[in-house]
Design a protein around this motif. Structure first.
Motif, mmCIF file in Angstrom:
data_model
loop_
_atom_site.group_PDB
_atom_site.id
_atom_site.type_symbol
_atom_site.label_atom_id
_atom_site.label_comp_id
_atom_site.label_asym_id
_atom_site.label_seq_id
_atom_site.Cartn_x
_atom_site.Cartn_y
_atom_site.Cartn_z
ATOM 1 N N GLU A 158 0.833 -1.205 0.000
ATOM 2 C CA GLU A 158 0.000 0.000 0.000
ATOM 3 C C GLU A 158 0.868 1.255 0.000
ATOM 4 O O GLU A 158 0.567 2.242 -0.690
ATOM 5 N N ARG A 162 0.860 4.344 -2.821
ATOM 6 C CA ARG A 162 0.598 5.722 -2.393
ATOM 7 C C ARG A 162 1.765 6.653 -2.743
ATOM 8 O O ARG A 162 1.551 7.794 -3.165
ATOM 9 N N SER A 207 1.735 7.243 -6.434
ATOM 10 C CA SER A 207 0.601 8.110 -6.754
ATOM 11 C C SER A 207 0.958 9.571 -6.507
ATOM 12 O O SER A 207 0.631 10.452 -7.310
ATOM 13 N N LEU A 257 4.263 9.405 4.928
ATOM 14 C CA LEU A 257 3.523 8.149 4.805
ATOM 15 C C LEU A 257 3.995 7.128 5.836
ATOM 16 O O LEU A 257 3.186 6.419 6.451
#
Length: 787
Positions: free
Chosen positions: A502, A506, A509, A536
């Motif tokens: 994940e 992210r 992105s 993050l």
């Protein structure tokens, strides 16, 4: 369609005869008996099977050779071929009895495992597009071939202190692996003459470094001279006592750059008097003449154009193309009959365009070259049979992973499982993956660099973290610079294995939203991207306890809860230093936060956390396992304060933390900072046997050691380790042995199962002798002689 003959072609037979002639029988089982570490044969953990690593300089292998490798592997019941990040191929899962026959059969087709492993010159890397790239300075493949032929024929190449890795780059603006190998050659032209810029001492693993610039330019004729000088200097000055500090870069660390470069140049001047000059052969890599007529009935599907855009590149030779053929994580399963038949069909097909049409790449794929445009439609239909997802975005097929804990005894995490999950998440995401095809994602299952995480845009290395129990995790690295100013990827922080996929989606992105503002992923990740990554990571730091969410405690691809005892025989101390450094890093983080925090309640919590981390940090070195938070403080007092390793003056603050975590710690801030500094200093003073220099064994540790009996004049010590899990059983054994004299005897009792499988082997790895292992009902008695 062209079909390779069943009998050996004249060229391949000639290669085989040459191999036999210059090796004069020094190949196969006979050769390996002369060395402690079998070169090119590796024992795998599972099922006591073996693999044979086949050398392919620069990744070059002829279609006919690969076809016969497949058949050799099948004939000897292997179920897997594996393309490595050093442009080699391995035949995996062989029975030991088959290995000698495999080696001899490989020799027949001009292939060898010589130099595939051990303390020797390893397979030499070459840029995958060398010879066909319009941007290259010149093709370095012939130079790598000539250097390989010279070095593997010399006996002293197999008696080095540690392995020696060499790489060539054909592009002086993208030096790539030449910057992180022991010896790197970068193509360069000066005054119209060919030569190389030379780097030395690069490497990953422990204390990694990019190479130091050795020569700004050497003429091509001195290629052998430089290689011989480096090899001899390394052989005579490398560390032969400690394999963990034996690579070439440790000479630079020990002597410093100036003295090491001067030393190498002394050997260089000497080598110029004794080493033959390199005489290049003027044989440019050009497509061979072919006769090919495309079938009239070839029909391609709608994904054909996507495939061409993603996997087909034009060569500098007009009308010809190179094509990437992806194999997930470098694996070629031999038990998939349909895919293997299609692969054999491919090898027959590309043979009609010549021998030099195939290479292994450092991304663990195949690269086809010299394929004319008119052959692309038929080629596409063949490749669809090998991999139905041949046309998916390139990034998903370019993720690099080492073998990880699946088969590697040093592995901590299941890196291949993580790579597969990242691939799935990327394909399911809304990212425009075609715009991310230059991003490099590399994964290693441990701190070593087999997955080359330090040479990636986004890299991960496996480690152990813990809450109420240990869980699989990774160290994140960002922004390696592989240009003419090489720089390793820098460590950014830790993250659980569960959250990595994940996180990757992210981060990419976030990059895609601002991609137009940057020249590439490196430029983004070394600045704005690093800030985004840190943000993050902070969101993934609160890993729930085991009972709250068990998913965090299963590695990707695992069916059982994560445990280091599953990491293979003789490796039950794996992750020990990760556990220590986790607390040390926490202490440093708390200290940094204290410099800016103004809220007294938060300051008090940070100081309590510092005491707790300091108390827990080194307990593992004493074999102490706290069952509760309070137990952590009690064991620290007993093992470190009462033993004299840590000053008595720190007892009150530790006991205060044990009794009341809400106590006033703000007024004792300086005392707590000093306590943490003392524990860190103690760790930095610890030797490889987990002992602290100039510190005698404490009273608390002596309690675990009692005389049992004498064997002749030698006293036998005893310790009952039943009920003690790995790695603590080994840690306690290691501590006991470190306190004993040479030739003294220690008897330990171990549970059946993982303890008996792991601890004796780890003891042997430390250099001690295991005299006996005898089973007694449901436990084992192990007798060890201190060495």
């Amino acid at each position: 369609m062209y079909k390779l003959p069943d009998t050996l072609s004249e060229d391949i037979a000639k290669l085989g005869n040459l191999a036999k002639e210059y090796r004069r029988g020094d190949v196969g089982a006979v050769q390996f008996k002369a060395f402690r570490v079998p070169m090119g044969i590796y024992e795998q953990r599972k099922n006591e099977v073996y693999m044979s690593r086949i050398r392919a300089t620069g990744g070059v292998i002829y279609p006919e050779q690969l076809l016969r490798v497949i058949r050799i592997a099948q004939r000897h019941k292997s179920n897997l071929l594996h393309i490595t990040t050093r442009q080699e191929i391995q035949i995996q899962n062989l029975e030991l009895e088959a290995v000698e026959a495999v080696l001899l059969e490989l020799q027949e087709i001009g292939l060898s495992t010589k130099g595939g492993g051990g303390n020797t010159v390893r397979n030499i890397l070459v840029s995958a597009d060398s010879g066909i790239s319009a941007g290259e300075v010149f093709d370095t493949t012939p130079y790598a071939m000539a250097l390989t032929s010279k070095l593997i024929a010399e006996p002293d190449s197999y008696l080095l202190p540690r392995k020696m890795k060499i790489a060539f780059s054909s592009d002086d603006k993208a030096i790539d692996y030449a910057g992180i190998n022991d010896l790197g050659f970068v193509a360069k032209i000066r005054d119209g003459k060919r030569g190389f810029r030379v780097y030395a001492g690069g490497g990953g693993g422990s204390k990694p470094s990019v190479g130091w610039l050795l020569f700004e330019f050497i003429p091509e004729k001195e290629l052998f001279v430089v290689a011989e000088a480096l090899k001899k200097m390394f052989s005579e000055h490398g560390n032969r006592k400690n394999k963990h500090k034996a690579r070439l870069r440790y000479i630079f660390y020990g002597l410093g750059e100036t003295k090491t470069v001067a030393l190498i140049k002394e050997y260089y001047e000497e080598a110029k008097q004794t080493t033959p000059l390199f005489v290049p052969e003027d044989k440019p890599d050009v497509p061979e003449t072919f006769t090919y007529l495309p079938p009239s009935d070839i029909v391609v599907d709608t994904e054909y154009e996507n495939w061409k855009k993603r996997y087909v590149n034009k060569q500098k030779q007009e009308g010809y193309n190179s094509i990437t053929v992806p194999f997930t994580l470098g694996n070629i399963p031999l038990n998939d009959t349909g895919r293997i038949e299609a692969l054999e069909k491919l090898l027959h097909f590309i043979s009609c365009f010549g021998k030099n049409t195939l290479r292994f790449t450092t991304t663990q794929n195949l690269q086809l070259r010299h394929i004319p445009a008119i052959a692309l439609p038929e080629l596409y239909t063949i490749l669809k049979e090998i991999a139905p997802d041949i046309s998916i975005p390139l990034l998903a097929n370019n993720i690099i992973s080492c073998t990880g804990a699946d088969t590697c005894r040093l592995g901590i995490a299941l890196s291949k499982g993580l790579a597969s999950e990242i691939r799935k998440r990327l394909l399911r995401s809304s990212l425009d993956l075609d715009k991310l095809q230059d991003v490099r994602i590399h994964i290693s299952g441990c701190p070593n660099s087999c997955g080359q995480q330090l040479w990636a845009d986004i890299g991960f290395s496996g480690k152990i973290l813990r809450t109420d129990r240990i869980y699989p995790a990774y160290q994140l690295y960002l922004a390696a610079n592989r240009s003419d100013s090489p720089r390793l990827a820098e460590p950014v922080g830790n993250i659980s294995a569960h959250d990595v996929p994940e996180f990757v989606v992210r981060l990419l992105s976030a990059f895609q939203k601002v991609q137009s503002q940057y020249s590439g992923p490196t430029a983004y990740l070394e600045k704005e991207g690093r800030i985004e990554a840190e943000k993050l990571l902070s969101e993934y730091q609160n890993v729930p306890p085991f009972e709250e969410d068990k998913n965090y405690y299963f590695d990707w691809g695992a069916e059982t809860v994560f445990s280091i005892v599953d990491r293979g025989a003789a490796e039950c101390s794996a992750g020990l230093f990760d556990m220590i450094e986790l607390d040390m890093n926490n202490i440093n983080s708390y200290k940094q936060s204290l410099e800016t925090e103004t809220d007294l309640q938060k300051i008090n919590q940070l100081l309590y956390n510092t005491v707790y981390a300091a108390a827990r940090m080194l307990l593992v070195t004493r074999g102490a396992e706290p069952k509760t938070v309070e137990d952590t403080f009690g064991l620290f007092v007993r093992n470190f304060i009462e033993s004299g390793l840590v000053e008595e003056k720190f007892r009150p603050v530790v006991e205060s933390a044990q009794q009341n975590r809400q106590a006033d710690f703000v007024s004792r801030k300086n005392e707590i900072i000093d306590l943490a500094a003392s524990v860190i200093a103690l760790y930095q003073n610890m030797d490889d046997s987990l002992q602290f220099k100039n510190v005698k064994l404490g009273a608390a540790e002596k309690e675990i050691l009692r005389p049992e009996e004498k064997i002749g004049e030698v006293e036998r010590k005893f310790k009952d380790l039943r009920g003690v899990a790995c790695p603590m059983n080994f840690v306690q054994t290691k501590i006991l042995l470190s306190s004993m004299k040479t030739d003294e005897i220690l008897e330990i009792w171990l549970d059946d199962g993982q303890p008996i499988l792991n601890v004796p082997g780890s003891v042997r790895n430390e250099g001690h002798a295991v005299l006996a292992q005898t089973q007694n009902d449901d436990f084992w008695k192990v007798v060890i002689k201190k060495k």
